[in-house]
Motif scaffolding. Structure first.
Motif, mmCIF file in Angstrom:
data_model
loop_
_atom_site.group_PDB
_atom_site.id
_atom_site.type_symbol
_atom_site.label_atom_id
_atom_site.label_comp_id
_atom_site.label_asym_id
_atom_site.label_seq_id
_atom_site.Cartn_x
_atom_site.Cartn_y
_atom_site.Cartn_z
ATOM 1 N N ARG A 1 21.004 -23.980 -14.860
ATOM 2 C CA ARG A 1 20.634 -24.806 -16.006
ATOM 3 C C ARG A 1 21.283 -26.193 -15.975
ATOM 4 O O ARG A 1 21.549 -26.776 -17.015
ATOM 5 N N ARG B 1 18.677 -22.221 -34.323
ATOM 6 C CA ARG B 1 17.801 -23.241 -33.741
ATOM 7 C C ARG B 1 18.426 -24.630 -33.854
ATOM 8 O O ARG B 1 18.314 -25.455 -32.936
ATOM 9 N N THR C 1 15.920 -17.040 -26.906
ATOM 10 C CA THR C 1 16.616 -17.272 -25.640
ATOM 11 C C THR C 1 15.627 -17.291 -24.475
ATOM 12 O O THR C 1 15.772 -18.095 -23.549
ATOM 13 N N ILE D 1 20.838 -25.625 -30.917
ATOM 14 C CA ILE D 1 20.409 -25.622 -29.521
ATOM 15 C C ILE D 1 20.191 -27.048 -29.020
ATOM 16 O O ILE D 1 19.514 -27.855 -29.671
ATOM 17 N N ASP D 2 20.800 -27.362 -27.877
ATOM 18 C CA ASP D 2 20.515 -28.623 -27.194
ATOM 19 C C ASP D 2 20.447 -28.358 -25.697
ATOM 20 O O ASP D 2 20.477 -27.202 -25.258
ATOM 21 N N ASP D 3 20.358 -29.424 -24.902
ATOM 22 C CA ASP D 3 20.170 -29.219 -23.463
ATOM 23 C C ASP D 3 21.410 -28.685 -22.766
ATOM 24 O O ASP D 3 21.357 -28.356 -21.574
ATOM 25 N N ASN E 1 13.863 -20.664 -24.386
ATOM 26 C CA ASN E 1 14.708 -21.804 -24.027
ATOM 27 C C ASN E 1 15.492 -21.588 -22.737
ATOM 28 O O ASN E 1 16.408 -22.351 -22.436
ATOM 29 N N ASN E 2 15.118 -20.547 -21.973
ATOM 30 C CA ASN E 2 15.807 -20.245 -20.712
ATOM 31 C C ASN E 2 17.308 -20.129 -20.911
ATOM 32 O O ASN E 2 18.114 -20.750 -20.206
#
Length: 395
Positions: free
Chosen positions: A121, A173, A209, A176-178, A212-213
């Motif tokens: 990732r 939610r 999950t 969640i970020d990169d 969003n991998n």
């Protein structure tokens, strides 16, 4: 036998202990240095899943101690391989790393997730955890925990553990970020007052999950190995996590923990993870005895029957004394007292005569129950009758 004051003084002061020394235990009962007996509904905070000194564990340790203690984790030993195979065959996981405590297993899960993030990732490292959660007492697992006040005790914290609200998907939610690599949660938050995750929320987390991998990590240190009426608590929800941690009950009273992962997540390279005592045959032999006892036909049926009995009994007490009900999953339950009398009840229970009762109040307004999984119906009724008397006296 007199209390050894000098010996007590030699121990580092890390908690308040009563001046009694437990000298022997059997099943649901402990005996102190003066011969007083106690009905134990704490069992070392859900550690002694088969009660004190269970025969299968005692025999397994005795047998193994006479043959091989610790050849080093640099070599295979048969008990660790046997137990790893049992765990993978009973779960959705493919690989097992054995450790010595729940904190160590959770630390390993954090490291594994971050390593996966590096490889899969682009360096993502953040793990979303939850308010009021408890994952251990290392610096990283304290940082992952949502226990109030833990962010300042040994500051600065380890970075990368934003906190969401349990059973609130929008709060997850929003975090969640990169750089988010995983979500980590307890199926039942034990230390915060036995708060179960909802089945809908667990399924939503799995979908989130996947979308969003990211990885889904379940901390089953307290809920695993039969505690909730299934071998593993995640099995109640119809989901398959990527990583699971076990401890407490898996050793039946000895230091044993496990980090379990699916094959595609097992990305440690040689040297990334290890430990001097990890997977030693003595502890693994104890774990085998525990696992085989719990996996035997009918055992979990009995756990569920006793859990229903305990739940109904706590509801009766709640109704009788004007409390706020009970909650939990399997044999991990809480009585919501409705007022801050938990510590007083714990003290009165241990001081009860002629026999005492061991209870736990993780919050002032509730009691937590973690009896042996093979506690008898009569022992549950005895505890309920004693607790009834104690509550009446407190009122």
């Amino acid at each position: 036998m007199q209390f050894d004051q000098a010996g007590a003084q030699a121990l580092m002061e890390i908690t308040s202990r009563p001046e009694l020394v437990f000298v022997r235990g059997q099943g649901s009962w402990l005996e102190d240095h003066q011969g007083k007996r106690y009905l134990d509904f704490m069992q070392g905070w859900a550690v002694n899943c088969l009660g004190h000194c269970p025969q299968p564990v005692v025999e397994a340790i005795t047998r193994q101690a006479s043959t091989l203690l610790n050849p080093s984790p640099a070599f295979y030993n048969q008990p660790s391989m046997d137990l790893a195979r049992r765990l993978t065959q009973a779960s959705c996981f493919d690989r097992v790393f054995f450790a010595n405590s729940g904190a160590e297993a959770n630390e390993g899960a954090i490291k594994l997730a971050r390593k996966w993030g590096q490889l899969k990732r682009g360096g993502a490292y953040k793990i979303i955890t939850f308010e009021h959660s408890f994952h251990g007492r290392t610096l990283a697992t304290m940082s992952a925990s949502g226990k109030p006040g833990w962010d300042t005790i040994f500051a600065p914290q380890v970075d990368g553990f934003p906190k969401a609200k349990l059973n609130d998907l929008d709060s997850v939610r929003a975090l969640i970020d990169d750089q988010t690599v995983a979500i980590m949660l307890e199926p039942v938050q034990g230390e915060s007052g036995v708060i179960p995750v909802t089945a809908e929320f667990m399924r939503e987390l799995r979908e989130l999950t996947h979308a969003n991998n990211m990885l889904l990590i379940v901390d089953e240190v307290q809920t695993g190995v039969g505690r909730t009426g299934a071998m593993f608590a995640y099995q109640h929800f119809g989901v398959e996590p990527d990583i699971m941690t076990l401890a407490k009950g898996i050793g039946g009273g000895v230091p044993l923990a496990a980090l379990c992962a699916r094959e595609e997540v097992s990305v440690f390279k040689h040297g990334d993870q290890g430990g001097t005592y990890n997977g030693n045959p003595l502890m693994a032999a104890a774990g085998l005895a525990v696992f085989d006892t719990i996996a035997a036909p009918g055992f979990l049926d009995s756990v569920n029957a006793r859990a229903e009995q305990l739940s109904k009994g706590l509801i009766r007490l709640s109704d009788k004394h004007g409390m706020e009900g009970e909650r939990g999953l399997g044999m991990l339950r809480a009585l919501k007292l409705g007022r801050d009398i938990g510590p007083a009840l714990v003290k009165a229970a241990i001081n009860r005569a002629p026999e005492g009762l061991l209870l736990n109040a993780p919050r002032p307004n509730l009691l937590r129950f973690m009896p042996a999984l093979n506690v008898s119906a009569d022992e549950i009724e005895l505890m309920l009758s004693w607790l009834d008397e104690l509550i009446a006296q407190a009122d």
